[in-house]
Every structure is written in C-alpha cells, then in structure tokens.
Design a protein around this motif. Structure first.
Motif, PDB file in Angstrom:
ATOM      1  N   ASN A  56       0.825  -1.213   0.000  1.00 37.65           N
ATOM      2  CA  ASN A  56       0.000   0.000   0.000  1.00 37.65           C
ATOM      3  C   ASN A  56       0.852   1.253   0.000  1.00 37.65           C
ATOM      4  OD1 ASN A  56      -2.877   0.832   0.149  1.00 37.65           O
ATOM      5  ND2 ASN A  56      -2.204   1.892   2.000  1.00 37.65           N
ATOM      6  N   VAL A  57       2.013   1.189   0.639  1.00 37.62           N
ATOM      7  CA  VAL A  57       2.932   2.328   0.657  1.00 37.62           C
ATOM      8  C   VAL A  57       3.520   2.565  -0.729  1.00 37.62           C
ATOM      9  CG1 VAL A  57       5.194   3.081   1.508  1.00 37.62           C
ATOM     10  CG2 VAL A  57       3.501   2.165   3.103  1.00 37.62           C
ATOM     11  N   VAL A  58       3.814   1.481  -1.436  1.00 36.25           N
ATOM     12  CA  VAL A  58       4.472   1.584  -2.741  1.00 36.25           C
ATOM     13  C   VAL A  58       3.496   1.968  -3.853  1.00 36.25           C
ATOM     14  CG1 VAL A  58       5.755   0.281  -4.496  1.00 36.25           C
ATOM     15  CG2 VAL A  58       6.272  -0.041  -2.075  1.00 36.25           C
ATOM     16  N   LEU A  59       2.246   1.545  -3.755  1.00 36.18           N
ATOM     17  CA  LEU A  59       1.286   1.742  -4.839  1.00 36.18           C
ATOM     18  C   LEU A  59       1.204   3.177  -5.351  1.00 36.18           C
ATOM     19  CD1 LEU A  59      -1.772  -0.543  -4.008  1.00 36.18           C
ATOM     20  CD2 LEU A  59      -0.223  -0.702  -5.965  1.00 36.18           C
ATOM     21  N   PRO A  60       1.083   4.192  -4.487  1.00 31.46           N
ATOM     22  CA  PRO A  60       0.943   5.542  -5.043  1.00 31.46           C
ATOM     23  C   PRO A  60       2.151   6.010  -5.834  1.00 31.46           C
ATOM     24  CG  PRO A  60       1.238   5.623  -2.663  1.00 31.46           C
ATOM     25  CD  PRO A  60       0.974   4.200  -3.021  1.00 31.46           C
ATOM     26  N   VAL A  61       3.346   5.542  -5.472  1.00 27.39           N
ATOM     27  CA  VAL A  61       4.544   5.949  -6.199  1.00 27.39           C
ATOM     28  C   VAL A  61       4.554   5.323  -7.587  1.00 27.39           C
ATOM     29  CG1 VAL A  61       7.060   6.011  -6.166  1.00 27.39           C
ATOM     30  CG2 VAL A  61       5.785   6.107  -4.017  1.00 27.39           C
ATOM     31  N   LYS A 136      10.660  -1.396   0.560  1.00 28.80           N
ATOM     32  CA  LYS A 136      11.805  -1.082  -0.300  1.00 28.80           C
ATOM     33  C   LYS A 136      12.056  -2.202  -1.295  1.00 28.80           C
ATOM     34  CE  LYS A 136      16.673   0.302  -0.224  1.00 28.80           C
ATOM     35  NZ  LYS A 136      17.832   0.649   0.628  1.00 28.80           N
ATOM     36  N   ILE A 137      11.931  -3.448  -0.857  1.00 29.41           N
ATOM     37  CA  ILE A 137      12.105  -4.585  -1.766  1.00 29.41           C
ATOM     38  C   ILE A 137      11.079  -4.510  -2.903  1.00 29.41           C
ATOM     39  CG2 ILE A 137      11.868  -7.093  -1.965  1.00 29.41           C
ATOM     40  CD1 ILE A 137      12.935  -7.256   0.953  1.00 29.41           C
ATOM     41  N   TYR A 138       9.826  -4.344  -2.524  1.00 31.08           N
ATOM     42  CA  TYR A 138       8.748  -4.328  -3.518  1.00 31.08           C
ATOM     43  C   TYR A 138       8.896  -3.145  -4.463  1.00 31.08           C
ATOM     44  CZ  TYR A 138       3.985  -5.028  -5.272  1.00 31.08           C
ATOM     45  OH  TYR A 138       2.912  -5.275  -6.073  1.00 31.08           O
ATOM     46  N   TYR A 139       9.161  -1.978  -3.918  1.00 27.56           N
ATOM     47  CA  TYR A 139       9.280  -0.737  -4.691  1.00 27.56           C
ATOM     48  C   TYR A 139      10.361  -0.841  -5.763  1.00 27.56           C
ATOM     49  CZ  TYR A 139      10.653   4.185  -5.458  1.00 27.56           C
ATOM     50  OH  TYR A 139      10.992   5.385  -6.008  1.00 27.56           O
TER      51      TYR A 139
END
Length: 462
Positions: A56-61, A136-139
C-alpha cells in the motif's frame, strides 16, 4: 470476433453501444481489480499483514509514474476519437505517434529519479517502522516494470478510442492471469516472499505490453504509424498535455492522498491502521469496477459524437451512462454494507502458527476494518453523476472544467477534510471524510454538467 469500426460509435443505438463498450471495459477493470485484490489476499495469507501495508505504501509511487502513460493515453485518445469522428485520419496517426514519444521520454526519466531517491521516498509515503524493508524490496523491483506498464496503459486507451473494446479488455485480462499464476509460483511454491510478489507483478506488466504491441502491429488496428509520426508537434503535444493533465493531476492527488493517509493513520494506530486502509483501498479499486467500466465505455461514445456534432447522441449518452452507473453503484453499496467483516477476513491468514506480533496485528485489523469500510462507501450510490460528469468534459476536449471537476473530490474536499477532521474526531474523522467529500463533489459536478447540457448541447448540426 466481429470487427468493430470507429464509425459505429456514431451510428448504433446509444444504449446498445454503451453496453457494448462498457461490458468489455467493466470485465477488463474487474479482472485487473481482481488481480490487485487476489494479489493482496495471496500476500496477506502467504507473507503477512505487514506485506499488505508495504504494498500500500508503494502503490501511489508506482501508480503515479504509470499514470503518466495513462494520462498521455487518455489525452491523446480524446483527440483520436474526435479526429476519427471528423474523418481526420492523419491527425489521429500523428497523435498516436506523439503519445509513444512522450511516454518514452517522461516515464524513463521518472523511473531513474525514483530509483535514485528510493530511501527518501518510501518513508514519506508511510513506509516506517516494520513496513520500510518489505516496502523497499517491492518498490525497487516494481519500478523496473513501470515504464512497460505505462506504455501498456497508454496503448489500451488508444485501442478503446478506435472502438475496439474487446481487444482492450483482453489486454487487461492477460496481465491479471499472468500475475496470479506467477504469484502462486514465486510466493507459494518458490517461497520468494516480497521479491516473488514484486517479480510476479513486473512480469505481468511485460505480458500486457507484448499483447498491445501485437495489436498495433496486426491488421486489427486502424492506426498504422510510421517514423514521421513520432516527431513531436507542438500543437498536438499541447493538447495531449492539457487533456492528459486531467488524468495525471487526478493520480497526483491520489498519490498525495495516500501519502497523507498512510502518515496520519500510522500516527493514530501504527502499522495496524495502515493495514486497515490497505484493505479498504483494495476494495475501492475492486468494488466499483462496473461503475468505472461504464465511465470508460462512455468516453469514446461522447468524444466521437461530439466531434461529429451529433449533440442529441451526446446528451443521450450522458443520461444513459449516469443511469446505468447509478444502478450498479447502488448494488455495490448494498453488498459492502452487509458483508464488511467477511470481506476483511479474506485478506488475513488463519494460520495459528504465525508469530505473536503478526497474530496480534491480524486481530487488530479484523476488529477495526468493518466500520471504516461502511463509512468509506457510504455515499457510493451518488458517485455515478460525479464520475460521468467529469468524464464528459474530458471526452469533449474541455480540459479546464475536466481538471477542476476531477480534482474536486480529492483535491478540493477530501484532502482538507482529512487534515482538519481527525484533529477533532480522531480516527473517525478520517473515515467520515470520504462520504462528505463524495457528496460535495457530486453537487458541484451536477451543477456544471447541467449547465453544459442546457447551454452547449442544444443545436444538432447533423
């Protein structure tokens, strides 16, 4: 598959045409939404609640960078629909070529910047505490595939502008099936954790891109460009930017919203509330798929008939789209009001051998999600007018009102509300901001759409 030509947008009965356009769009959006939904269920059950919060943290980026492709696609597709309606094939070809060039320049540039500033970006979007490392891994892995996704999203809107909704639907189904299969392989079988979830998603982007590349290379597409069409032309770029800026601005506001929500909720309830919002966010993407499908189906119909000056058909398409979307939104509303707890359990692992911290987080999420979900979707039955109204102005090339109406819900109402109401009502203030913003944005959109219909769509010339 019967061949559908762009001219059909100006000939067939509007109700039948809207269904023909909206059903494939809805199915495509449903499948993509199921992709996000089931992906989150897999991640929650096979990795854990922290992993859902990390995604969820990565999605908007990643969505913001991918939205560059969609904004270029939507802006150019509005031009293409109107050009085809006016029988100006050369302008349609030049527009498509300029879309490709713009996509390459902007998306690659932003991906490079995103990788350089990874450690600064993730905490800004709520990737704090235990969420940071998996995020960080996912992003990092996802960002490699975002340019491919951007090209695919741009191409998908152009396919729809040609009046080929079934091909556009297939383009959305392919990455979903691929992602789910790779999720199972990489996460469950190969036990790759967050690395597996990220590579599965990136691989699905590539599958979508390859299908869209095939479509435009085949006889199914009417847009056969050459190298001379790739050269940027100031007038076309300006029009793409003004119309596509609506979509980009909307996604920018969505990204800002995620940034604020993740940080506000982390301060109020740490990782637990971020995970609650992650589940609700998935339902926002999934549950409204039929309404978004009607909106996508409406765009080429309105754009083509406006370009051909068939104003009665434009009015009819507006009324029909609002009616269909409102009925579907009401059905969605009923389901979410009745089954919020059951929906929440789908995202949580029932493995009794989870670590104590993960078990405690699951219990917190389960007990804190039902009421917020009801608040978030409380105004769902009325959003059809809001979505179709903003889409109309974008379809007919009126960038300024399209931009203002698109931003009204989240930019003008929701963001101020979530900055103010939690100071007085705490967590409840966050959730009640959703229906209040929907109601205010719908009132504003209804006013401007009604004025447009009464003053601009009154003189049919054909």
């Amino acid at each position: 598959m019967a061949k559908i030509t762009a001219e059909a947008l100006g000939i067939e009965p509007v109700g039948k045409l809207l269904i023909k356009q909206a059903v494939p769009a809805s199915i495509g959006i449903l499948v993509m939404s199921l992709n996000i939904l089931i992906d989150s269920i897999f991640v929650g059950n096979w990795i854990g609640s922290i992993a859902i919060a990390a995604i969820n943290v990565v999605l908007p980026v990643s969505f913001f960078i991918a939205a560059l492709g969609m904004s270029i696609g939507v802006g150019g597709s509005s031009i293409i629909s109107r050009a085809l309606g006016a029988n100006n094939k050369e302008k349609a070809l030049k527009t498509f070529g300029n879309q490709i060039t713009l996509s390459l320049i902007f998306m690659v540039s932003l991906v490079v910047l995103g990788l350089v500033f990874v450690d600064e970006i993730i905490p800004k979007f709520g990737g704090k505490g235990d969420i940071f490392e998996p995020a960080k891994i996912y992003y990092t892995i996802i960002l490699y595939g975002v340019p491919i996704l951007g090209f695919a999203m741009m191409g998908n809107t152009v396919i729809r502008a040609e009046g080929k909704p079934k091909f556009a639907m297939t383009a959305m189904i392919i990455p979903t099936v691929g992602n789910l299969l790779m999720d199972y392989l990489f996460i469950n079988v190969m036990d790759m954790g967050m690395h597996g979830a990220a590579w599965a998603t990136t691989g699905s982007y590539l599958a979508c891109f390859l299908y869209i590349f095939w479509f435009f290379s085949s006889k199914n597409s009417e847009l056969k460009i050459s190298f001379r069409h790739l050269g940027l032309q100031k007038e076309i770029v300006s029009e793409i930017a003004s119309l596509g800026g609506v979509t980009l601005a909307r996604q920018a506001v969505v990204s800002i919203t995620y940034l604020l929500m993740n940080n506000i909720l982390f301060d109020l309830g740490q990782e637990g509330l971020v995970a609650v919002y992650a589940i609700i966010g998935r339902m926002l993407m999934f549950a409204l798929f039929p309404v978004f499908g009607v909106t996508q189906g409406f765009l080429p119909i309105a754009g083509y008939n406006y370009g051909a000056q068939h104003y009665p058909r434009v009015r009819e398409s507006i009324n029909t789209a609002i009616k269909y979307a409102a009925i579907l939104a009401t059905l969605v509303f009923i389901g979410l009001m009745i089954f919020p707890a059951e929906i929440t359990t789908l995202f949580l692992s029932n493995n009794p051998n989870l670590a104590p911290k993960e078990l405690a987080l699951n219990q917190y999420v389960l007990s804190h999600t039902a009421e917020p979900m009801r608040w978030v979707f409380a105004a769902t039955p009325i959003i059809a007018l809001q979505l179709i109204g903003a889409a109309y102005f974008q379809a007919v090339g009126k960038a300024i009102p399209a931009l203002l109406l698109t931003l009204s819900r989240q930019g003008f109402f929701f963001i101020p509300l979530i900055l103010i109401l939690p100071k007085f009502y705490g967590e409840l203030g966050v959730w009640i901001s959703f229906p209040i913003a929907d109601i205010l944005a719908t009132i504003v959109t209804g006013y401007f759409l009604n004025r447009e219909v009464r003053t601009k769509l009154i003189t049919p010339t054909n």
